[in-house]
Design a protein around this motif. Sequence first.
Motif, PDB file in Angstrom:
ATOM      1  N   ARG A   3       0.832  -1.182   0.000  1.00 22.41           N
ATOM      2  CA  ARG A   3       0.000   0.000   0.000  1.00 22.41           C
ATOM      3  C   ARG A   3       0.873   1.240   0.000  1.00 22.41           C
ATOM      4  O   ARG A   3       2.005   1.218   0.441  1.00 22.41           O
ATOM      5  CB  ARG A   3      -0.911  -0.013   1.222  1.00 22.41           C
ATOM      6  CG  ARG A   3      -1.864  -1.216   1.243  1.00 22.41           C
ATOM      7  CD  ARG A   3      -2.755  -1.152   2.465  1.00 22.41           C
ATOM      8  NE  ARG A   3      -3.757  -2.201   2.432  1.00 22.41           N
ATOM      9  CZ  ARG A   3      -3.598  -3.382   2.987  1.00 22.41           C
ATOM     10  NH1 ARG A   3      -2.487  -3.676   3.601  1.00 22.41           N
ATOM     11  NH2 ARG A   3      -4.546  -4.283   2.909  1.00 22.41           N
ATOM     12  N   THR A   7       3.651   1.287  -3.802  1.00 21.83           N
ATOM     13  CA  THR A   7       2.922   0.160  -4.376  1.00 21.83           C
ATOM     14  C   THR A   7       3.559  -0.274  -5.685  1.00 21.83           C
ATOM     15  O   THR A   7       3.646   0.497  -6.614  1.00 21.83           O
ATOM     16  CB  THR A   7       1.465   0.551  -4.651  1.00 21.83           C
ATOM     17  OG1 THR A   7       0.883   0.992  -3.442  1.00 21.83           O
ATOM     18  CG2 THR A   7       0.687  -0.629  -5.204  1.00 21.83           C
ATOM     19  N   ARG A  83      -1.822 -10.439  -6.530  1.00 22.13           N
ATOM     20  CA  ARG A  83      -0.645 -10.428  -5.655  1.00 22.13           C
ATOM     21  C   ARG A  83      -0.118 -11.859  -5.470  1.00 22.13           C
ATOM     22  O   ARG A  83      -0.848 -12.837  -5.629  1.00 22.13           O
ATOM     23  CB  ARG A  83      -1.027  -9.840  -4.298  1.00 22.13           C
ATOM     24  CG  ARG A  83      -2.147 -10.570  -3.614  1.00 22.13           C
ATOM     25  CD  ARG A  83      -2.734  -9.781  -2.463  1.00 22.13           C
ATOM     26  NE  ARG A  83      -3.892 -10.471  -1.899  1.00 22.13           N
ATOM     27  CZ  ARG A  83      -4.644  -9.983  -0.927  1.00 22.13           C
ATOM     28  NH1 ARG A  83      -4.353  -8.790  -0.409  1.00 22.13           N
ATOM     29  NH2 ARG A  83      -5.667 -10.666  -0.457  1.00 22.13           N
ATOM     30  N   HIS A  92      -2.527  -5.481  -2.178  1.00 23.62           N
ATOM     31  CA  HIS A  92      -3.839  -5.524  -2.821  1.00 23.62           C
ATOM     32  C   HIS A  92      -3.761  -6.296  -4.128  1.00 23.62           C
ATOM     33  O   HIS A  92      -2.763  -6.221  -4.834  1.00 23.62           O
ATOM     34  CB  HIS A  92      -4.317  -4.112  -3.193  1.00 23.62           C
ATOM     35  CG  HIS A  92      -4.493  -3.179  -2.054  1.00 23.62           C
ATOM     36  ND1 HIS A  92      -5.455  -3.348  -1.088  1.00 23.62           N
ATOM     37  CD2 HIS A  92      -3.835  -2.027  -1.733  1.00 23.62           C
ATOM     38  CE1 HIS A  92      -5.391  -2.343  -0.220  1.00 23.62           C
ATOM     39  NE2 HIS A  92      -4.415  -1.542  -0.591  1.00 23.62           N
ATOM     40  N   ASN A  93      -4.835  -7.003  -4.473  1.00 23.08           N
ATOM     41  CA  ASN A  93      -5.085  -7.312  -5.874  1.00 23.08           C
ATOM     42  C   ASN A  93      -5.589  -6.028  -6.517  1.00 23.08           C
ATOM     43  O   ASN A  93      -6.168  -5.173  -5.834  1.00 23.08           O
ATOM     44  CB  ASN A  93      -6.142  -8.411  -6.010  1.00 23.08           C
ATOM     45  CG  ASN A  93      -5.646  -9.745  -5.488  1.00 23.08           C
ATOM     46  OD1 ASN A  93      -4.492 -10.113  -5.687  1.00 23.08           O
ATOM     47  ND2 ASN A  93      -6.516 -10.484  -4.809  1.00 23.08           N
ATOM     48  N   HIS A  94      -5.386  -5.880  -7.818  1.00 26.77           N
ATOM     49  CA  HIS A  94      -5.784  -4.647  -8.494  1.00 26.77           C
ATOM     50  C   HIS A  94      -6.747  -4.922  -9.640  1.00 26.77           C
ATOM     51  O   HIS A  94      -6.725  -5.996 -10.246  1.00 26.77           O
ATOM     52  CB  HIS A  94      -4.561  -3.909  -9.056  1.00 26.77           C
ATOM     53  CG  HIS A  94      -3.658  -3.344  -8.007  1.00 26.77           C
ATOM     54  ND1 HIS A  94      -4.033  -2.322  -7.178  1.00 26.77           N
ATOM     55  CD2 HIS A  94      -2.390  -3.663  -7.643  1.00 26.77           C
ATOM     56  CE1 HIS A  94      -3.040  -2.019  -6.356  1.00 26.77           C
ATOM     57  NE2 HIS A  94      -2.034  -2.831  -6.617  1.00 26.77           N
ATOM     58  N   ASP A 129      -8.383   0.715  -9.914  1.00 21.87           N
ATOM     59  CA  ASP A 129      -9.061   0.393  -8.650  1.00 21.87           C
ATOM     60  C   ASP A 129     -10.246   1.283  -8.309  1.00 21.87           C
ATOM     61  O   ASP A 129     -10.426   1.678  -7.147  1.00 21.87           O
ATOM     62  CB  ASP A 129      -8.045   0.413  -7.496  1.00 21.87           C
ATOM     63  CG  ASP A 129      -7.156  -0.812  -7.489  1.00 21.87           C
ATOM     64  OD1 ASP A 129      -7.622  -1.880  -7.929  1.00 21.87           O
ATOM     65  OD2 ASP A 129      -5.994  -0.715  -7.055  1.00 21.87           O
ATOM     66  N   ARG A 134     -14.231  -2.967  -8.280  1.00 23.38           N
ATOM     67  CA  ARG A 134     -13.858  -3.979  -7.304  1.00 23.38           C
ATOM     68  C   ARG A 134     -15.078  -4.631  -6.660  1.00 23.38           C
ATOM     69  O   ARG A 134     -15.006  -5.767  -6.198  1.00 23.38           O
ATOM     70  CB  ARG A 134     -12.969  -3.358  -6.224  1.00 23.38           C
ATOM     71  CG  ARG A 134     -11.674  -2.773  -6.766  1.00 23.38           C
ATOM     72  CD  ARG A 134     -10.864  -2.075  -5.664  1.00 23.38           C
ATOM     73  NE  ARG A 134     -10.374  -3.011  -4.678  1.00 23.38           N
ATOM     74  CZ  ARG A 134      -9.256  -3.725  -4.791  1.00 23.38           C
ATOM     75  NH1 ARG A 134      -8.500  -3.602  -5.886  1.00 23.38           N
ATOM     76  NH2 ARG A 134      -8.885  -4.564  -3.854  1.00 23.38           N
ATOM     77  N   SER A 143     -10.552  -5.409  -0.067  1.00 24.82           N
ATOM     78  CA  SER A 143      -9.794  -4.298   0.495  1.00 24.82           C
ATOM     79  C   SER A 143     -10.075  -3.036  -0.312  1.00 24.82           C
ATOM     80  O   SER A 143     -10.420  -3.100  -1.489  1.00 24.82           O
ATOM     81  CB  SER A 143      -8.292  -4.605   0.483  1.00 24.82           C
ATOM     82  OG  SER A 143      -7.835  -4.810  -0.843  1.00 24.82           O
ATOM     83  N   PRO A 145      -8.324   0.254  -1.557  1.00 27.53           N
ATOM     84  CA  PRO A 145      -7.131   1.095  -1.716  1.00 27.53           C
ATOM     85  C   PRO A 145      -7.489   2.565  -1.511  1.00 27.53           C
ATOM     86  O   PRO A 145      -8.521   3.039  -1.979  1.00 27.53           O
ATOM     87  CB  PRO A 145      -6.692   0.821  -3.160  1.00 27.53           C
ATOM     88  CG  PRO A 145      -7.292  -0.506  -3.500  1.00 27.53           C
ATOM     89  CD  PRO A 145      -8.598  -0.543  -2.770  1.00 27.53           C
ATOM     90  N   ASP A 149      -2.885   5.148  -2.215  1.00 26.09           N
ATOM     91  CA  ASP A 149      -2.528   3.866  -2.826  1.00 26.09           C
ATOM     92  C   ASP A 149      -2.627   3.943  -4.348  1.00 26.09           C
ATOM     93  O   ASP A 149      -1.728   3.524  -5.076  1.00 26.09           O
ATOM     94  CB  ASP A 149      -3.472   2.753  -2.348  1.00 26.09           C
ATOM     95  CG  ASP A 149      -3.304   2.408  -0.879  1.00 26.09           C
ATOM     96  OD1 ASP A 149      -2.225   2.665  -0.326  1.00 26.09           O
ATOM     97  OD2 ASP A 149      -4.262   1.874  -0.305  1.00 26.09           O
TER      98      ASP A 149
END
Length: 259
Positions: A3, A7, A83, A92-94, A129, A134, A143, A145, A149
């Motif tokens: 984060r 990142t 990730r 994070h996954n993005h 993001d 998401r 999560s 961001p 982030d």
Amino acid sequence: MPRGPRTPWIRGAAAAAIVAAALSVAGCGSAPIVATAATAASTPDAESPPSSCPAWLAAQQRGEGRLYRVDAAGSQVRIHVFRAGRLAKVGHNHVLGIERLEGQVFLPADGIAGAGVELGFRLDDVGIDKPEWRAGLGPEFASVPTASDVAGTRTNMLRAIDGERFPAISMHSAAVSGAFPVLAVKLAVRWHGQLREIDVPVRVVRPSGDAPLRAQGALVLRQSEFGITPFSVFGGLLAIQDELTVDVDVAARPAAACD
């Protein structure tokens, strides 16, 4: 991914988006679209191939087919970045989105001879993001961001992919085979001074009248197939996976001229 401003960003995530965008050569299809093969070669630094659009316009005027311009507002291209590593849970996954896709598609009046596509976008137009992207993807994307982030991800993305020197990605169809409603499209992708040819099967439904041409599907792209080492830090304890997944819903509308 970590984060904040540090990142990390995947090298080549944006390249995946071009291949996804290439599916706009197809019409609506309910079945997923999956990349099946790839070959690689080096090429000069030019990012844009010669345009086929004048030839397509002439063919349209002769009644041999129809030219379509990509409708960026009506299209949706989402790239999922995952990730990896023992410290993956701290990142994070993005979800990325191509928001200003440009280009054109030509469909012949009969058969597939002469069908083609040209597409492109700027790397600094990639969205990152957005909460609505998401939402609904489950706990691995739950999560949230922060603005910091996202800003850090964008900065590191453009640095990692050398976006200042190579600000755009373009692609065109090198060959189209098969038969409606299933086609095999060989895509020549130009990015970062290199050329990649990728074979992508697509499911096609021809539009009627002035209805938009649409392509829907999904593909998997491995960064390593573009000669890219997936980003990692701390000796690989925190990294991103080689595989990227792309969801595609691209629209294109009848056009009287090229972009």
